[in-house]
Design a protein around this motif. Sequence first.
Motif, PDB file in Angstrom:
ATOM      1  N   GLY A 144      -0.576  11.628  -4.977  1.00 42.27           N
ATOM      2  CA  GLY A 144       0.258  10.593  -4.344  1.00 42.27           C
ATOM      3  C   GLY A 144      -0.423  10.038  -3.123  1.00 42.27           C
ATOM      4  N   VAL A 145       0.065  10.397  -1.940  1.00 42.85           N
ATOM      5  CA  VAL A 145      -0.541   9.967  -0.682  1.00 42.85           C
ATOM      6  C   VAL A 145      -1.277  11.157  -0.067  1.00 42.85           C
ATOM      7  CG1 VAL A 145      -0.153   8.995   1.614  1.00 42.85           C
ATOM      8  CG2 VAL A 145       1.248   8.236  -0.322  1.00 42.85           C
ATOM      9  N   VAL A 146      -2.532  10.934   0.282  1.00 44.58           N
ATOM     10  CA  VAL A 146      -3.388  11.974   0.860  1.00 44.58           C
ATOM     11  C   VAL A 146      -3.743  11.570   2.290  1.00 44.58           C
ATOM     12  CG1 VAL A 146      -5.637  13.107   0.712  1.00 44.58           C
ATOM     13  CG2 VAL A 146      -4.349  12.600  -1.385  1.00 44.58           C
ATOM     14  N   SER A 147      -3.575  12.493   3.223  1.00 47.06           N
ATOM     15  CA  SER A 147      -4.017  12.262   4.596  1.00 47.06           C
ATOM     16  C   SER A 147      -5.357  12.944   4.808  1.00 47.06           C
ATOM     17  CB  SER A 147      -3.003  12.808   5.602  1.00 47.06           C
ATOM     18  OG  SER A 147      -1.864  11.978   5.662  1.00 47.06           O
ATOM     19  N   VAL A 148      -6.306  12.199   5.335  1.00 49.11           N
ATOM     20  CA  VAL A 148      -7.651  12.718   5.609  1.00 49.11           C
ATOM     21  C   VAL A 148      -7.877  12.663   7.116  1.00 49.11           C
ATOM     22  CG1 VAL A 148     -10.126  12.401   5.237  1.00 49.11           C
ATOM     23  CG2 VAL A 148      -8.500  11.945   3.371  1.00 49.11           C
ATOM     24  N   ILE A 149      -8.150  13.821   7.719  1.00 46.25           N
ATOM     25  CA  ILE A 149      -8.406  13.913   9.153  1.00 46.25           C
ATOM     26  C   ILE A 149      -9.837  14.419   9.310  1.00 46.25           C
ATOM     27  CG2 ILE A 149      -7.667  14.903  11.347  1.00 46.25           C
ATOM     28  CD1 ILE A 149      -4.907  15.377  10.064  1.00 46.25           C
ATOM     29  N   ALA A 164     -13.155   9.192  -0.905  1.00 42.84           N
ATOM     30  CA  ALA A 164     -13.676   8.677  -2.177  1.00 42.84           C
ATOM     31  C   ALA A 164     -13.070   9.383  -3.394  1.00 42.84           C
ATOM     32  CB  ALA A 164     -15.204   8.761  -2.194  1.00 42.84           C
ATOM     33  N   PRO A 165     -13.066  10.713  -3.471  1.00 40.52           N
ATOM     34  CA  PRO A 165     -12.455  11.338  -4.647  1.00 40.52           C
ATOM     35  C   PRO A 165     -10.952  11.122  -4.724  1.00 40.52           C
ATOM     36  CG  PRO A 165     -13.125  13.012  -3.066  1.00 40.52           C
ATOM     37  CD  PRO A 165     -13.714  11.710  -2.604  1.00 40.52           C
ATOM     38  N   ALA A 166     -10.285  11.108  -3.569  1.00 39.10           N
ATOM     39  CA  ALA A 166      -8.838  10.871  -3.597  1.00 39.10           C
ATOM     40  C   ALA A 166      -8.527   9.493  -4.178  1.00 39.10           C
ATOM     41  CB  ALA A 166      -8.254  11.005  -2.194  1.00 39.10           C
ATOM     42  N   LEU A 167      -9.266   8.477  -3.746  1.00 39.82           N
ATOM     43  CA  LEU A 167      -9.059   7.137  -4.301  1.00 39.82           C
ATOM     44  C   LEU A 167      -9.428   7.084  -5.780  1.00 39.82           C
ATOM     45  CD1 LEU A 167     -10.497   4.896  -1.421  1.00 39.82           C
ATOM     46  CD2 LEU A 167      -8.078   5.258  -1.986  1.00 39.82           C
ATOM     47  N   ALA A 168     -10.542   7.682  -6.137  1.00 38.62           N
ATOM     48  CA  ALA A 168     -11.001   7.640  -7.523  1.00 38.62           C
ATOM     49  C   ALA A 168      -9.975   8.229  -8.471  1.00 38.62           C
ATOM     50  CB  ALA A 168     -12.329   8.385  -7.662  1.00 38.62           C
ATOM     51  N   LEU A 169      -9.246   9.236  -8.006  1.00 42.72           N
ATOM     52  CA  LEU A 169      -8.268   9.920  -8.853  1.00 42.72           C
ATOM     53  C   LEU A 169      -6.888   9.285  -8.795  1.00 42.72           C
ATOM     54  CD1 LEU A 169      -9.506  13.514  -8.095  1.00 42.72           C
ATOM     55  CD2 LEU A 169      -9.540  12.406 -10.345  1.00 42.72           C
ATOM     56  N   GLY A 170      -6.774   8.125  -8.136  1.00 41.77           N
ATOM     57  CA  GLY A 170      -5.523   7.369  -8.188  1.00 41.77           C
ATOM     58  C   GLY A 170      -4.577   7.578  -7.035  1.00 41.77           C
ATOM     59  N   ASN A 171      -5.050   8.172  -5.953  1.00 42.16           N
ATOM     60  CA  ASN A 171      -4.209   8.374  -4.774  1.00 42.16           C
ATOM     61  C   ASN A 171      -4.367   7.239  -3.774  1.00 42.16           C
ATOM     62  OD1 ASN A 171      -3.346  11.362  -5.197  1.00 42.16           O
ATOM     63  ND2 ASN A 171      -5.559  11.383  -5.500  1.00 42.16           N
ATOM     64  N   ALA A 172      -3.423   7.151  -2.854  1.00 45.40           N
ATOM     65  CA  ALA A 172      -3.576   6.324  -1.658  1.00 45.40           C
ATOM     66  C   ALA A 172      -3.950   7.244  -0.507  1.00 45.40           C
ATOM     67  CB  ALA A 172      -2.294   5.570  -1.345  1.00 45.40           C
ATOM     68  N   VAL A 173      -4.580   6.695   0.539  1.00 47.82           N
ATOM     69  CA  VAL A 173      -5.143   7.528   1.603  1.00 47.82           C
ATOM     70  C   VAL A 173      -4.773   6.997   2.976  1.00 47.82           C
ATOM     71  CG1 VAL A 173      -7.287   8.339   2.673  1.00 47.82           C
ATOM     72  CG2 VAL A 173      -7.096   8.279   0.177  1.00 47.82           C
ATOM     73  N   LEU A 174      -4.375   7.917   3.857  1.00 49.30           N
ATOM     74  CA  LEU A 174      -4.267   7.662   5.283  1.00 49.30           C
ATOM     75  C   LEU A 174      -5.458   8.350   5.942  1.00 49.30           C
ATOM     76  CD1 LEU A 174      -0.480   8.536   5.882  1.00 49.30           C
ATOM     77  CD2 LEU A 174      -1.469   6.386   5.047  1.00 49.30           C
TER      78      LEU A 174
END
Length: 484
Positions: A144-149, A164-174
């Motif tokens: 779903g939504v992944v937060s990257v710090i 990059a992997p979070a987006l590639a697998l269909g997630n949105a990123v903060l």
Amino acid sequence: MTLLDSAVWGGKLYSDGWQESASGHPVVEPATGAQLGTVGLATEKDAHRAAARAAEAQRAWAATSPQARAAVLRRAGELFNEHAAEIEDWLVREAGSVRAKAGFEVQLAVGECFECASLPTHPQGEVLTTEEARWSLARRRPAGVVSVIAPFNFPLILGLRSVAPALALGNAVLLKPDPRTTVTGGVVIARIFEEAGLPAGVLHLLPGDGAVGQAVVEAPEVRVISFTGSTPVGRAIGERAGRLLKRAHLELGGNNALVVLPGADVQKAASAGAFGSYLHQGQICMTTGRHIVHESLVEEYTAVLAAKARALPVGDPAREDVALGPIIDRRQLERVHGIVTESVAAGATLAAGGEISGACYRATVLSDVTTDMPAWREEVFGPVAPVIGFSTLEEAARIVDDCEFGLSVGILGDVGTAMKLADRIESGKVHINEQTVADEPNAPFGGVKASGTGSRFGGAAANVEAFTETQWVTVRPDIADYPF
């Protein structure tokens, strides 16, 4: 207009396009103190608004075809290549990177994007056996939504390896970068993916203070937190995520050991040790923080390492050809010097370095070290190489493991002996006949003990595990009969 023209990002946040922020933060060159620009700072309200928008945009992004998502990742890799020189310049000036380190980091970013371009078409599940007259499947779905710090030291790659992997697998990123390296750790990534065709609302750039960090952890839309940074902050994030029943992938500190076995080539070993301790001024989680050398070699090794340290020039990497650039800020510079002076006061011998030079710290070697000294016990995060001797393999294993961290270990010398030692120690990574600093986009990365929650970065298996959820699906040809 260049990729990083400040007219695009100056004083702004990237959240559904570039938006004016309520306040700004100066971009400071650590080598000189000069201001390079101003980045926008997010508020808690901005973070919660971005999380809600990300959750909305994620549904459409996850429904985008695998090849379309892969194309965005491939284009991002191409853009990193096309704009490499400009990005490297910013890494040199904002992060204090020497030119070679900056080039290496950009090429890691290229490789990360190309590697992650394969994730959308990677197998996303398996067929399970079942006792029933049905098909039984386990399939992977975007979290779903992944937060990257992300931290300041390798700001580009340590953010991108989750983004990059979070987006590639269909997630949105903060994405929340360190405020000290917001351009290289945030603006670069946002601009690359903007130019690569990532839909609006899928990636949000939210630089800010601890309150913003708390918001991107606690926002109800966020399901996964990917944090790289210090162990104390990682513990706090892990505790908060656990209370909220969210997954937290934590890559934390390290006090990594380099073991030099009897019979090793001392010149080559000292060269490896110098690289491991002094690359990027020792500001790397994988830095060689402890040199454990067989008693038959320890005196010679220390002398050769000290000679190498004294020969390494320090200075402003934007204006000089140097081996070591500045420490990220004055507070950290003084902390490094304090650890060295405390250790010398406790009986360590300063074989080389131990000096502040402007914004830099000279490559330092400490001998006559004991395991209770600060330079041995603590993660220094500076160019400091303490050396200690050992007599038996059992003693070497004990010294390696007598540490709260377990991120990376290098073992130099006879391969058979090194293999026996590797089997006895706790570490997320072991490198035989290499120093402790290594990273490849397709390799699992992570640590044990106080170094984090294991290998949650790198490689298809780790990335799929990190940024997706498993869903059980069953299918029958007809509606089942039930006794009610």
